[in-house]
Scaffold this motif. Structure first.
Motif, PDB file in Angstrom:
ATOM      1  N   UNK A 119      46.298  49.447  32.204  1.00  0.00           N
ATOM      2  CA  UNK A 119      46.112  49.022  30.799  1.00  0.00           C
ATOM      3  C   UNK A 119      47.470  48.669  30.190  1.00  0.00           C
ATOM      4  N   UNK A 120      48.487  49.438  30.575  1.00  0.00           N
ATOM      5  CA  UNK A 120      49.847  49.161  30.092  1.00  0.00           C
ATOM      6  C   UNK A 120      50.340  47.811  30.623  1.00  0.00           C
ATOM      7  N   UNK A 121      50.093  47.549  31.918  1.00  0.00           N
ATOM      8  CA  UNK A 121      50.517  46.254  32.487  1.00  0.00           C
ATOM      9  C   UNK A 121      49.800  45.103  31.775  1.00  0.00           C
ATOM     10  N   UNK A 122      48.493  45.273  31.512  1.00  0.00           N
ATOM     11  CA  UNK A 122      47.760  44.240  30.758  1.00  0.00           C
ATOM     12  C   UNK A 122      48.436  44.024  29.401  1.00  0.00           C
TER      13      UNK A 122
ATOM     14  N   UNK B 131      49.027  41.099  33.638  1.00  0.00           N
ATOM     15  CA  UNK B 131      47.619  41.292  34.020  1.00  0.00           C
ATOM     16  C   UNK B 131      47.374  40.951  35.490  1.00  0.00           C
ATOM     17  N   UNK B 132      48.176  40.021  36.010  1.00  0.00           N
ATOM     18  CA  UNK B 132      47.937  39.610  37.400  1.00  0.00           C
ATOM     19  C   UNK B 132      48.273  40.757  38.364  1.00  0.00           C
TER      20      UNK B 132
ATOM     21  N   UNK C 191      46.366  45.495  41.781  1.00  0.00           N
ATOM     22  CA  UNK C 191      46.301  46.949  42.035  1.00  0.00           C
ATOM     23  C   UNK C 191      44.853  47.432  41.911  1.00  0.00           C
ATOM     24  N   UNK C 192      44.143  46.933  40.889  1.00  0.00           N
ATOM     25  CA  UNK C 192      42.734  47.331  40.692  1.00  0.00           C
ATOM     26  C   UNK C 192      41.918  47.020  41.957  1.00  0.00           C
ATOM     27  N   UNK C 193      42.132  45.836  42.516  1.00  0.00           N
ATOM     28  CA  UNK C 193      41.382  45.447  43.722  1.00  0.00           C
ATOM     29  C   UNK C 193      41.746  46.362  44.898  1.00  0.00           C
TER      30      UNK C 193
END
Ligand code: NAD
Length: 334
Positions: free
Chosen positions: A284-287, A292-293, A298-300
């Motif tokens: 959320x911090x990176x977003x 966001x990319x 990382x999410x994937x």
């Protein structure tokens, strides 16, 4: 390089901080961590749970990633989390709860985001004894129109920006007629500014039952401080527990990201801490800082890692440790 204040925190905090900083570095996030201290560790070492250097660093850099902080129960120093939220006017506590692949839960496809008012309600900590016997205690709740407008408008704007369909406002205005009644009245006014978003209000006890029985009917939820604290843990329970939900504390000019959970002293130092919640807070911090990319990569990698129970932590049915999970996420980064 982006300067970000990093507070590892208490209990499992240092373990999940190592995990998250390793994964972010491996994914190529260019962050200069400004390490600061707060909570029980700071209290024990510096006799102050919120040292001036930490406040000064947050004041300067305006963005922080904060591990969980232990707050003594009953007596002792007041919550540093609450103090930080008030000091930097971080009025939106945003707590998403989304089903994750491969984690066994009662429901699939839960996807709700709780907006919890973060600076007022019963959490202002104004409590006193009445009479000399310490047999009668009182606590004051504060709800203002201004603060209610800010959090409710933030929830509607989020719904609008993210293409979400509905905002549910949670209150107890049948009993707490002035405080949560004011919150409801403000919500009804703001809802009329967003005609494309469905609006409903629910009394908190009914809400708790509805969330357990029909979690799909919720999208964006907005509520006062105490109700939001409790309902967001309930929401975590719907998607795999406290080890998998991150949160953001956002104000007009500062933001602090953290896991929903606490310092988990019962498992600290055992290598069992699930770093996903803190990692999702970091995403959320990176977003928030325009990365966001990297967050999505990382999410994937996390989704891919969840396939393998031998590397996941025990709280979500795995047989692994904080380290095996961390290494696996790094290996799965595309
Ligand atoms: P907790 O969230 O620390 O733990 C509740 C349960 O969830 C425990 O069984 C714990 O082992 C488990 N758990 C929590 N996070 C986990 C993770 N990442 N992986 C695996 N299991 C996990 O709540 P608590 O025990 O009520 O509180 C402990 C301390 O944390 C208290 O001092 C409390 O004040 C503090 N706290 C801090 C924050 C914060 O810093 N934002 C939030 C909540 C509680």
């Amino acid at each position: 390089m982006k300067d970000i204040v990093l507070i590892p925190g208490d209990g499992i905090g240092p373990e999940i901080t190592d995990s998250v900083t390793t994964i972010l570095e491996e994914a190529g996030a260019e962050i200069n961590w400004i390490r600061c201290s707060a909570g029980l560790k700071a209290y024990n070492e510096q006799d102050d749970p919120l040292p001036d250097e930490t406040i000064e660093a947050l004041d300067k850099y305006r963005i922080g990633l904060k591990g969980p902080l232990t707050t003594p129960v009953g007596s002792g120093f007041r919550s540093v989390n609450v103090a930080l939220r008030q000091k930097f006017q971080l009025y939106s506590n945003i707590r998403p709860a989304k089903s994750l692949p491969y984690i066994k839960t009662s429901y699939k496809d839960v996807d709700m985001v709780i907006f919890r008012e973060n600076t007022q309600g019963l959490y202002i900590g104004k409590e006193h004894w009445v009479g000399p016997e310490q047999g009668h205690a009182e606590s004051i709740a504060v709800v203002t129109r201004e603060a209610s407008e800010k959090i409710i408008r933030a929830a509607f704007k989020y719904a609008q920006d993210k293409g979400r369909k509905k905002v549910t406002l949670v209150h107890k205005a049948n009993i707490l007629k002035l405080t949560t009644g004011l919150f409801l009245e403000v919500g009804q006014d703001i809802a009329s500014e967003f005609p494309d978003i469905e609006f409903e209000d629910l009394i908190v006890d009914n809400m708790a039952m509805q969330m357990v029985m029909r979690p799909y009917r919720f999208d964006v939820i907005v509520t006062t401080n105490l109700f939001g604290d409790i309902l967001s843990d309930l929401a975590s329970g719907l998607v795999g527990g406290l080890g998998v939900t991150g949160a953001a504390n956002i104000g007009d000019d500062a933001a602090i990201f953290e896991a929903v959970h606490g310092s988990a002293p019962d498992i600290a130092g055992e290598g069992k801490a699930n770093p996903i919640a803190f990692l999702f807070a970091a995403l959320m911090m990176l977003d928030h800082i325009g990365e966001a990319e990297i967050a999505e990569r990382i999410r994937q990698a996390v989704y891919e890692t969840l396939k393998y129970e031998k590397v996941c932590t025990p709280d979500i049915g795995g047989l692994g440790t904080t380290d095996t999970f961390t290494r696996s996420v790094c290996n799965n980064l595309e």
